[in-house]
Design an enzyme around this catalytic site. Sequence first.
Site, PDB file in Angstrom:
ATOM      1  CB  ILE A  31      42.459 -12.539  28.575  1.00 32.05           C
ATOM      2  CG1 ILE A  31      42.029 -13.075  29.935  1.00 32.05           C
ATOM      3  CG2 ILE A  31      42.867 -13.650  27.625  1.00 32.05           C
ATOM      4  CD1 ILE A  31      40.741 -13.896  29.869  1.00 32.05           C
ATOM      5  CG  ASN A  87      47.264 -11.247  14.336  1.00 29.87           C
ATOM      6  OD1 ASN A  87      48.247 -10.825  13.740  1.00 29.87           O
ATOM      7  ND2 ASN A  87      47.271 -11.474  15.635  1.00 29.87           N
ATOM      8  N   GLY A  93      47.505 -16.058  12.330  1.00 31.01           N
ATOM      9  CA  GLY A  93      47.335 -16.368  13.751  1.00 31.01           C
ATOM     10  C   GLY A  93      46.041 -15.856  14.354  1.00 31.01           C
ATOM     11  CD  GLN A  94      40.760 -13.119  12.452  1.00 34.86           C
ATOM     12  OE1 GLN A  94      41.074 -13.134  11.249  1.00 34.86           O
ATOM     13  NE2 GLN A  94      39.662 -12.535  12.891  1.00 34.86           N
ATOM     14  CG  HIS A 100      40.728  -8.977  17.633  1.00 36.71           C
ATOM     15  ND1 HIS A 100      40.058 -10.013  17.026  1.00 36.71           N
ATOM     16  CD2 HIS A 100      41.986  -9.432  17.874  1.00 36.71           C
ATOM     17  CE1 HIS A 100      40.869 -11.046  16.910  1.00 36.71           C
ATOM     18  NE2 HIS A 100      42.057 -10.718  17.406  1.00 36.71           N
TER      19      HIS A 100
END
Length: 114
Positions: A31, A87, A93-94, A100
Amino acid sequence: MTDCLFCKIVAKEIPAEIVLETDRALAFRDINPQAPTHVLVIPKEHHPDAAALAEADDGLADDLLKAAHAVAVQEGVAEAGYRVVLNTGPAAGQTVFHVHAHVVGGRDLGWPPG
Ligand code: AMP
Ligand code: ZN
């Protein structure tokens, strides 16, 4: 999982721009794309992160990598080169805790990553 954003995308309860679907994996556009191609590839089954996926030991990690490669071919970035990023955990930074793989390409990518 009832309260997982990406499980809701798998269930088609939340819309996403799906670019590839297999029996065990789903790929959809990020997104907030960071490159001309930025697709997220997820297993349909919920695992919180890559570590949990690796421990599942049932071929699902293999399916995820194959789906990531198929996305890169489909997006036309496989030949020039692309990056697959998992990540894993807050320090990396997940932010979404349904594993994913980011498939990123379509521009030159700097190294090392931030
Ligand atoms: P990460 O920081 O590795 O956990 O990546 C999470 C990614 O999910 C970010 O790149 C977000 O832009 C992306 N994202 C969050 N919500 C959505 C959504 N509803 N549809 C597509 N991508 C999303
Ligand atoms: Zn989930």
